[in-house]
Write a protein that holds these residues in place. Structure first.
Motif, short mmCIF file in Angstrom:
data_model
loop_
_atom_site.label_atom_id
_atom_site.label_comp_id
_atom_site.label_asym_id
_atom_site.label_seq_id
_atom_site.Cartn_x
_atom_site.Cartn_y
_atom_site.Cartn_z
N GLN A 13 -19.32 19.42 -15.51
CA GLN A 13 -19.59 18.08 -16.04
C GLN A 13 -18.49 17.70 -17.02
N ARG A 14 -18.12 16.41 -17.03
CA ARG A 14 -17.14 15.92 -18.00
C ARG A 14 -17.89 15.27 -19.15
N VAL A 15 -17.58 15.69 -20.37
CA VAL A 15 -18.20 15.12 -21.57
C VAL A 15 -17.09 14.62 -22.49
N ARG A 16 -17.42 13.58 -23.26
CA ARG A 16 -16.43 12.95 -24.14
C ARG A 16 -16.93 12.97 -25.59
N PRO A 17 -16.41 13.89 -26.41
CA PRO A 17 -16.78 13.88 -27.83
C PRO A 17 -16.16 12.66 -28.52
N GLN A 18 -16.95 12.04 -29.38
CA GLN A 18 -16.48 10.86 -30.11
C GLN A 18 -16.84 10.96 -31.58
N CYS A 45 -11.78 13.75 -21.99
CA CYS A 45 -13.02 14.50 -21.77
C CYS A 45 -12.75 15.99 -21.71
N LEU A 46 -13.83 16.77 -21.80
CA LEU A 46 -13.79 18.22 -21.68
C LEU A 46 -14.75 18.65 -20.58
N TRP A 47 -14.46 19.80 -19.96
CA TRP A 47 -15.40 20.37 -19.01
C TRP A 47 -16.53 21.06 -19.78
N ALA A 48 -17.74 20.88 -19.29
CA ALA A 48 -18.91 21.46 -19.98
C ALA A 48 -19.96 21.90 -18.98
N GLU A 49 -20.72 22.92 -19.40
CA GLU A 49 -21.97 23.26 -18.73
C GLU A 49 -23.04 22.43 -19.44
N VAL A 50 -23.95 21.83 -18.71
CA VAL A 50 -24.96 20.96 -19.32
C VAL A 50 -26.34 21.38 -18.83
N TRP A 51 -27.27 21.54 -19.78
CA TRP A 51 -28.65 21.86 -19.45
C TRP A 51 -29.58 20.93 -20.20
N PRO A 52 -30.30 20.07 -19.49
CA PRO A 52 -31.38 19.33 -20.16
C PRO A 52 -32.44 20.34 -20.61
N VAL A 70 -30.81 18.22 -24.94
CA VAL A 70 -29.79 18.70 -24.01
C VAL A 70 -28.89 19.70 -24.71
N ARG A 71 -28.41 20.67 -23.94
CA ARG A 71 -27.48 21.69 -24.45
C ARG A 71 -26.18 21.56 -23.68
N PHE A 72 -25.08 21.43 -24.41
CA PHE A 72 -23.75 21.41 -23.82
C PHE A 72 -23.06 22.71 -24.21
N ARG A 73 -22.37 23.33 -23.28
CA ARG A 73 -21.57 24.51 -23.60
C ARG A 73 -20.14 24.23 -23.16
N ILE A 74 -19.20 24.34 -24.11
CA ILE A 74 -17.79 24.08 -23.84
C ILE A 74 -16.95 25.25 -24.33
#
Length: 120
Positions: A13-18, A45-52, A70-74
């Motif tokens: 998943q692609r996530v964008r920290p702001q 963006c960064l690649w992440a593992e995502v778990w609701p 939700v938990r993001f792991r980067i």
């Protein structure tokens, strides 16, 4: 789920920290703008593992005094803090906790909640 190190093979998943910045307009009203924290990738963006989080995991997260859904792991990256947010799948997630997992600064685990809290 046990805490483990970042696995790039599962980061799909692609996530964008702001980061948030607040200015004031001519009549003194606050103007909130969000700017991308990551500038060294083409899409910011960064690649992440995502778990609701649901059920027992959600309540376990709540017991740590940080509500999260939700938990993001980067891969470890300095500069990611609670005062920021994550955009994922077009939705803003307020960061409630950032955990440097294990020794060696290899993995960041980010707990977050969907939507806006406290006027952020």
């Amino acid at each position: 789920m046990p805490i483990s190190v970042f696995n790039p093979g599962r980061a799909n998943q692609r996530v964008r920290p702001q980061g948030k910045s607040v200015t004031r307009n001519a009549i003194g009203e606050e103007i909130v703008t969000w700017t991308d924290v990551v500038t060294d990738t083409a899409d910011h963006c960064l690649w992440a593992e995502v778990w609701p989080l649901k059920g027992r995991e959600f309540f376990a997260a709540a017991e740590t005094q940080y509500a999260a859904d939700v938990r993001f792991r980067i891969r470890f990256r300095s500069g990611i803090v609670r005062e920021q947010r994550i955009l994922w799948d077009g939705e803003p997630y307020d960061i409630t906790q950032v955990v440097d997992v294990g020794a060696g600064h290899h993995t960041l685990e980010i707990l977050a909640t969907n939507g806006v809290r406290n006027g952020r």
